[in-house]
Structures are given as structure tokens and as C-alpha cells.
Motif scaffolding. Structure first.
Motif, PDB file in Angstrom:
ATOM      1  N   PRO A 245       8.310  16.825 -17.860  1.00  0.00           N
ATOM      2  CA  PRO A 245       6.967  17.250 -18.722  1.00  0.00           C
ATOM      3  C   PRO A 245       7.289  18.197 -19.971  1.00  0.00           C
ATOM      4  N   PHE A 246       8.198  18.937 -19.616  1.00  0.00           N
ATOM      5  CA  PHE A 246       8.743  19.948 -20.820  1.00  0.00           C
ATOM      6  C   PHE A 246       8.979  19.311 -22.037  1.00  0.00           C
ATOM      7  N   HIS A 247      10.080  18.100 -21.844  1.00  0.00           N
ATOM      8  CA  HIS A 247      10.620  17.260 -23.022  1.00  0.00           C
ATOM      9  C   HIS A 247       9.399  16.496 -23.676  1.00  0.00           C
ATOM     10  N   PHE A 248       8.432  15.810 -22.726  1.00  0.00           N
ATOM     11  CA  PHE A 248       7.489  15.001 -23.280  1.00  0.00           C
ATOM     12  C   PHE A 248       6.487  15.918 -23.946  1.00  0.00           C
ATOM     13  N   PHE A 249       6.133  16.985 -23.502  1.00  0.00           N
ATOM     14  CA  PHE A 249       5.102  18.112 -24.143  1.00  0.00           C
ATOM     15  C   PHE A 249       5.595  18.300 -25.601  1.00  0.00           C
ATOM     16  N   PHE A 250       6.792  18.629 -25.399  1.00  0.00           N
ATOM     17  CA  PHE A 250       7.262  19.407 -26.756  1.00  0.00           C
ATOM     18  C   PHE A 250       7.547  18.233 -27.865  1.00  0.00           C
ATOM     19  N   ALA A 251       8.164  16.994 -27.420  1.00  0.00           N
ATOM     20  CA  ALA A 251       8.014  16.150 -28.353  1.00  0.00           C
ATOM     21  C   ALA A 251       6.591  15.450 -29.029  1.00  0.00           C
ATOM     22  N   LEU A 252       5.771  15.558 -27.925  1.00  0.00           N
ATOM     23  CA  LEU A 252       4.443  15.088 -28.411  1.00  0.00           C
ATOM     24  C   LEU A 252       3.493  16.266 -29.335  1.00  0.00           C
ATOM     25  N   THR A 253       3.753  17.423 -29.094  1.00  0.00           N
ATOM     26  CA  THR A 253       3.213  18.296 -29.698  1.00  0.00           C
ATOM     27  C   THR A 253       3.645  18.607 -31.006  1.00  0.00           C
ATOM     28  N   GLY A 254       4.999  18.337 -31.122  1.00  0.00           N
ATOM     29  CA  GLY A 254       5.799  18.455 -32.370  1.00  0.00           C
ATOM     30  C   GLY A 254       5.389  17.461 -33.245  1.00  0.00           C
ATOM     31  N   LEU A 255       5.146  16.294 -32.717  1.00  0.00           N
ATOM     32  CA  LEU A 255       4.686  15.293 -33.542  1.00  0.00           C
ATOM     33  C   LEU A 255       3.149  15.769 -34.285  1.00  0.00           C
ATOM     34  N   VAL A 256       2.292  16.306 -33.260  1.00  0.00           N
ATOM     35  CA  VAL A 256       1.198  16.489 -33.560  1.00  0.00           C
ATOM     36  C   VAL A 256       0.788  17.717 -34.738  1.00  0.00           C
ATOM     37  N   ILE A 257       1.660  18.810 -34.442  1.00  0.00           N
ATOM     38  CA  ILE A 257       1.946  19.563 -35.677  1.00  0.00           C
ATOM     39  C   ILE A 257       2.283  19.014 -36.942  1.00  0.00           C
ATOM     40  N   PHE A 258       2.874  18.051 -37.108  1.00  0.00           N
ATOM     41  CA  PHE A 258       3.303  17.415 -38.255  1.00  0.00           C
ATOM     42  C   PHE A 258       2.609  16.320 -38.594  1.00  0.00           C
ATOM     43  N   ALA A 259       1.414  16.061 -37.968  1.00  0.00           N
ATOM     44  CA  ALA A 259       0.601  14.664 -38.121  1.00  0.00           C
ATOM     45  C   ALA A 259       0.226  14.497 -39.549  1.00  0.00           C
ATOM     46  N   GLY A 260      -0.076  15.569 -40.322  1.00  0.00           N
ATOM     47  CA  GLY A 260      -0.667  15.735 -41.543  1.00  0.00           C
ATOM     48  C   GLY A 260       0.587  15.018 -42.682  1.00  0.00           C
ATOM     49  N   ILE A 261       1.615  15.237 -42.164  1.00  0.00           N
ATOM     50  CA  ILE A 261       2.944  14.586 -43.043  1.00  0.00           C
ATOM     51  C   ILE A 261       3.158  13.170 -42.570  1.00  0.00           C
ATOM     52  N   TYR A 262       3.152  13.040 -41.290  1.00  0.00           N
ATOM     53  CA  TYR A 262       3.519  11.551 -40.624  1.00  0.00           C
ATOM     54  C   TYR A 262       2.287  10.501 -41.102  1.00  0.00           C
ATOM     55  N   PHE A 263       1.196  11.125 -40.810  1.00  0.00           N
ATOM     56  CA  PHE A 263      -0.091   9.995 -41.043  1.00  0.00           C
ATOM     57  C   PHE A 263      -0.665  10.628 -42.068  1.00  0.00           C
ATOM     58  N   PRO A 264      -0.548  10.851 -43.571  1.00  0.00           N
ATOM     59  CA  PRO A 264      -1.138  11.701 -44.386  1.00  0.00           C
ATOM     60  C   PRO A 264      -2.753  11.035 -44.727  1.00  0.00           C
TER      61      PRO A 264
END
Lengths: 559, 95
Positions: A222-241
């Protein structure tokens, strides 16, 4: 292409895990270090070894500093390609400025953005930064690199490759692959519950490595999944501008609607206006938070459209007592100090988003949870490293027979990203202490030299791992593992010793003063040396035992 | 090595590019649609991003698990075009 669902997932897990696993090691290791980035800063910058401070008086301390700030020559050169014609001679118009701090910061970070009238993107400003001692406003030498928050932390999410955000994109792909590896890893192993309790260190190294890989993967899933997902969400503006490309017109419209609704002007009025006392606005904001029963330290203070009649001041609360980031913003008219708006309580989506990103970025005050994050990050490192070792163990004898160099190369890369990465970090800390206080004229800035030490040490570790990888091609263990462990065991205590000699802050002094930022890092360095020594001893025993087993097997086979 | 229709590269391209395009379409349509229904622009942006990454993950895995690669391409590329187009239509109506 694949005969079954499980085989397709196994293929995905193996090959994507291998290629992006090297990136993931960096992300997990420096993510774990970033949990204590501010503390590493204290170790690296002795001038900043004092207690955390609240944001000081704007009118008396900050305003004079802001008035001296100008963009650096580097920033001007960096922006030059993004303007029409030459860069301006002067920067009279300040679009935005502010200060940001946390409950762990003794020094205060200031930023200021100047209007660039001929910028190709009219919204783009040129930025200048400064770090000050908030007790007196004195600036820290600007060649001091805050190794924790300005190098290890951005390394965690951008690999410090900033050209077109390429590093952030690589880390993002690695995060997506991490999610895919977690799901496919679960699919591959049907006996998921049993993996929880299975670790057979006495079995063959291939089997016990796989046990450890599964154990660390499943326990911290759960730790790994949560951090990988929230890491993506934090930079969502870069990945999906999307909001800055396809839906930019809609975004602009919504911003104007929002400005009309909140009363916070979107643009300058073009009429000059003075600045009222910001201290009075901060005091008013603190009174309003206090009335709501909330802790009243300011975490973030910004001035928008500075010197203009439309200018406003925003005061945000430091989020030390909750998971979400700074908040409860209160906005004042800069010219008069009149209250413009209090941010409403966040809605459902805001709450969800701030909870997810806040739990990843952890600005809150909770030391136990902080340590659990370090533990989770290091568990991730163990999971990835054992994945590499399993890959090599499974194939090296086969490859040795066929004369393929694959296992050998993977093993050398694994050495580089496991022990080599630690050596790179140690090389940087040692350079930080060995470099003289003021460098001779003509030398690169001190912080740049520290970064060269990091990349240089890592490159050396890679060359060493490659040069010593010969035995893997013969199906045996690479001596590079043990040798780099021994190097860690020497260099980590050396960093502690140098910190003592150069700054005088030895462990007895920092421990008796309970100055944890420096004492903690020193203790962690000594603990790493201890673990490295144990590992080196274990590897030596294994290397001595391994040929004997091989010969015994061969003899048995011949018999 | 010859790159035939069965080469893993096609699967990888479908997973990475097809998945990305579909997710882009989903985020664009979700943002425009939720905004049209009264959600604030940034709320819509955050919500669709959180769901979008989970969709990307599912598509990524599906691209390797699916029997028919053509179907993966049809769903991801087709879905991307339809959703991104619909998002632009909504935007055109609103602005």
C-alpha cells in the motif's frame, strides 16, 4: 504474444521492472533522504545551524531584502531564448514576491518574479531567489547549496535533469511502471498471503533473494502504490498539461470568472500605489485563525502585482497540524490593508487532492510518521535491489554457459545503483566539507563543485562495478559488491569526522545539545557504515563458500 | 531482429502511447464536462488527474494482457479521438 494472462504480467514485471528499476532505485533512495531534506541542509550549511524561526517582520526585515533583489546573470541568460529581441536592461515591475517556510526551517527562502514585457509567453516572469537569516535579514552566501532540499529532493522527482522537464518525465514513467509492477507482481504470485511470512535466508541465494523481494513488495504494497500514484498526481500538470494546451481558452475564462468572484484582481491596473503595513495584515490573519482555534504560524506569504493599485497580499497558514499543505489563505488589498477575502473551506475534491498530495509531501509535524516514510522508502529500495539480484542469479549460470554478457551488465548496473548511489551521496557530503569556505577566483560556484563530486563519485562507482564484473560472466559473484560496501564503511565515518574537524560539531556536542538535524545525520552515516561492514563480511563468507559448492556440484555431476 | 506485427514493441507502443492518448482524452473530456456541470476548473483538473492515472495503469496492463492488439489500438486511439474531440466541442460552446 503471450500464452496466458499470468505470463504476460510476468514479462511486463521482469522487463519493465528491470529497465525502469534503476530509475526507481534513485527515486526511492533520494525520496527516503528527502524526508529529512531540511536536516541534511543543516549538516551541509553550518551557518544555518540554529533553531527554526517564524516568518519575521515584513516591514522591517523582508522589505529591505526584497528591494535589493535582482535576477542573476544566469537567470537572464537562461530566459533569453524565450523573449522577442534582447532581454530588458532593468526589471522595474515586480509581478509577485513572497516567502516560504516550514516548522523545520531556521533560514527563510524568498522569491521574487519580475515582469518581462517582451516574453513570448506574456505570463512568464523572471525569478530571483535568496535565503536569509530571519533573525537579522542577513543573506546567506548564494553559492551555498542546500544539499538536502536543493539537490537530493529534486533528484527524487526530476533526476536533476531540467531540460524540457525530461527528468520529471523519466521519473513519471518509472512511477507508472512501479504501479504496473505492483499489480503484475501480485498476479504472478498466487500465494500472496503466504509471501507475508516467507523468508528463508538459509536456502539458496536465488530463493532467499526472491523471498525478500516478495516480502518487501507485499508488506509495503500500500505504501509503494500510494506514493507512486500521488507522485504522479503531484506532477499531473506536467504529465497531462491539458489545461495549458487543449483547454487553455477554458482555463483563461475560468481564471477571469474566478478573479471576478473572489475579488482578487487577475491583472495589474496600471496605476501605481503604495504598500500598507504587511505586518498589520499578518497580525489580522493570525487573529482570524486564532478565533477559529487554529495554530497561527504563517507558512507562506505572497504579494501579487506589487506597487500597483490592484496589488494584494495573501497570508497562508503553515500546515503543521494537518496533512494538507498551507492553507486558510486570507487576502488583503496591498495599498490599504483592507480585507479582500478569506478562502472558503475546501470542497470535496480539494480535500481529497490535498490529502493525497499532502500525505506524500508531509509538511505536518509528526516525527514517527517521518521515520516510517524513511523505512518505507528503504523497503522499496530493498525490493528493487533484490529484484535485480534475482534477475542476475536466475540467469548468470545460463549466460555463463552461453557466453552472453547480459547478467554481467545488469549486475554491474545493480552495483552502481545500490552501493554506488550511496557512494555518490557520500562523495558529495565529503566534498561539501573539504571545499574551502571561499573558493579562489575563477573557480565554479561551490555548489556546482559539490554536484560534480556527486556525479563524479557515481561515475567512478560505475566504472569500478563494470571493471570488476568479470566473475559474473563465469557464473560467480562480483567482488564489486563487497568492495563498494567497504568503501561505504570508510567514507561514511570520514564524512562524520570531517564534519567534526571543520565545524566543531562532534556527536558528543550535538547529542548533549539535542541538536538532532546534525546528530541524526552523523548517527545515520555511522549506522550505514556498520550495515556496509556487515554486508561486506557476509559477502566475503559467501564468496569463499560459493566455489566450493560449485566444485562439489560439478564433481557430483561427473560422478 | 525483424519487427513483425507480433513484436513486443507494438505492445509497448500501445501501452505507452495508446494509454497516454486515451488518458489525455479522458482528462480533457472530464475537465470540460465537469466544468460545464459547475465544478471549478482546478477541482475538475485534480479529480480527473487522480482517476486518469488509474485508467492509464489499467490500459497499460491491458495492452499486454489483451489477446487482440488491434482491439487495444482501436479502443485507445479511437477513445482518445472521440473524447478529446468532445472536450473541444464543449470548450467551444462555453467560451
Amino acid at each position: 504474444m503471450f500464452q496466458s494472462f499470468r505470463l504476460s504480467m510476468a514479462w511486463l514485471h521482469t522487463w519493465f521492472g528491470l529497465t525502469l528499476g534503476f530509475v526507481l532505485m534513485v527515486v526511492f533512495f533520494f525520496g527516503a533522504l528527502s524526508v529529512f531534506d531540511r536536516e541534511i541542509d543543516r549538516w551541509a550549511v553550518p551557518q544555518s545551524r540554529f533553531e527554526p524561526q517564524p516568518i519575521p517582520s515584513f516591514d522591517k526585515i523582508l522589505r529591505p531584502v526584497f528591494e535589493q533583489m535582482q535576477p542573476t546573470q544566469e537567470a537572464i541568460a537562461e530566459m533569453a531564448p524565450r523573449v522577442n529581441g534582447p532581454m530588458p536592461e532593468t526589471y522595474p515591475v515586480i509581478e509577485r514576491m513572497g516567502a516560504y517556510t516550514t516548522h523545520r526551517d531556521p533560514v527563510l527562502n524568498l522569491f521574487i518574479g519580475f515582469d518581462v514585457p517582451n516574453a513570448k509567453d506574456p505570463e512568464e516572469a523572471i525569478w530571483a531567489y535568496r535565503t536569509i537569516d530571519p533573525r537579522n535579514g542577513a543573506s546567506l552566501p548564494d553559492d551555498r547549496l542546500k544539499i538536502g532540499s536543493e539537490f537530493f529532493y529534486p533528484l527524487h522527482y526530476s533526476l536533476n535533469l531540467h531540460w524540457r522537464d525530461i527528468g520529471t518525465w523519466i521519473v513519471g514513467s518509472a512511477a507508472l511502471v512501479m504501479l504496473a509492477a505492483l499489480v503484475s507482481g501480485v498476479v504472478m504470485h498466487r500465494k500472496i498471503f503466504r509471501e507475508f511470512f516467507t523468508f528463508r535466508p538459509g536456502k539458496t541465494s536465488q530463493r532467499s533473494v526472491l523471498d525478500l523481494h516478495n516480502l518487501t513488495g507485499v508488506v509495503a504494497l500500500p505504501f509503494h502504490f500510494f506514493f507512486a500514484l500521488t507522485g504522479l498526481v503531484i506532477f499531473a500538470g506536467i504529465y497531462f498539461p491539458v489545461g495549458h494546451t487543449q483547454l487553455d481558452p477554458l482555463h483563461e475564462m475560468s481564471e477571469r470568472l474566478e478573479a471576478a468572484e473572489t475579488g482578487l484582481p487577475h491583472d495589474r491596473a496600471g496605476v501605481a500605489a503604495p504598500l500598507a503595513s504587511v505586518d498589520a495584515m499578518v497580525a489580522d490573519a493570525q487573529r482570524r485563525w486564532h478565533e477559529k482555534g487554529m495554530a497561527g504560524e504563517v507558512g507562506f506569504l505572497t504579494l501579487q502585482h506589487v506597487g500597483d493599485a490592484n496589488g494584494y497580499v495573501s497570508v497562508y497558514r503553515a500546515g503543521t497540524d494537518r496533512i494538507a499543505l498551507t492553507g486558510e489563505g486570507i487576502h488583503y488589498k496591498a495599498a490599504t490593508g483592507e480585507l479582500l477575502r478569506e478562502d472558503p473551506a475546501p470542497g470535496f475534491v480539494d480535500n481529497l487532492n490535498e490529502f493525497l498530495t499532502g500525505l506524500h509531501l508531509q509538511h505536518f509535524r509528526h516525527w514517527l510518521l517521518r521515520w516510517l516514510y524513511v523505512l518505507g522508502g528503504l523497503t522499496g529500495c530493498v525490493c528493487i535491489a533484490t529484484g535485480f539480484i534475482f534477475f542476475v542469479e536466475k540467469r548468470k549460470r545460463q549466460h555463463a554457459k552461453q557466453g552472453i554478457q547480459g547478467a554481467r551488465l545488469v549486475d554491474a548496473l545493480a552495483v552502481t545503483t545500490v552501493t554506488g548511489m550511496v557512494l555518490a551521496a557520500l562523495g558529495m557530503l565529503i566534498a561539501n566539507k573539504l571545499l574551502p569556505d571561499s573558493l579562489p577566483a575563477g573557480w565554479p560556484p561551490r555548489g556546482d563543485l559539490e554536484q560534480y563530486a556527486f556525479w563524479g563519485s557515481w561515475l567512478l562507482a560505475f566504472i569500478h562495478a563494470l571493471a570488476r564484473s568479470g566473475p559474473v560472466a563465469a557464473g560467480r559473484l562480483s567482488p564489486a559488491w563487497a568492495e563498494q560496501c567497504r568503501a561505504i564503511a570508510v567514507l561514511a565515518p570520514l564524512a562524520v569526522l570531517l564534519n567534526w574537524i571543520i565545524t566543531g560539531d562532534h556527536l558528543l556536542r550535538t547529542l548533549s545539545a539535542l541538536y538532532w538535524p546534525v546528530a541524526g545525520l552523523d548517527l545515520c552515516l555511522l549506522a550505514s557504515a556498520g550495515v556496509a561492514l556487515l554486508a561486506a563480511a557476509k559477502l566475503k563468507r559467501r564468496a569463499l563458500a560459493a566455489p566450493a559448492i560449485d566444485t562439489a556440484k560439478r564433481e557430483a555431476a561427473h560422478a | 531482429m525483424r519487427i513483425t506485427g507480433h513484436h513486443p514493441l507494438w505492445r509497448i507502443a500501445a501501452a505507452v502511447l495508446g494509454g497516454y492518448a486515451f488518458t489525455w482524452g479522458f482528462i480533457a473530456l472530464g475537465m470540460a464536462g465537469a466544468f460545464a456541470l459547475g465544478m471549478s476548473f482546478h477541482d475538475a483538473e485534480h479529480l480527473t488527474a487522480i482517476i486518469g492515472f488509474l485508467i492509464y495503469l489499467v490500459l497499460f496492463l491491458w495492452a499486454f494482457a489483451a489477446r487482440s492488439l488491434a482491439r487495444v489500438w482501436a479502443v485507445t486511439a479511437g477513445g482518445a479521438l472521440v473524447m478529446a474531440g468532445a472536450a473541444s466541442l464543449i470548450q467551444h460552446q462555453l467560451t
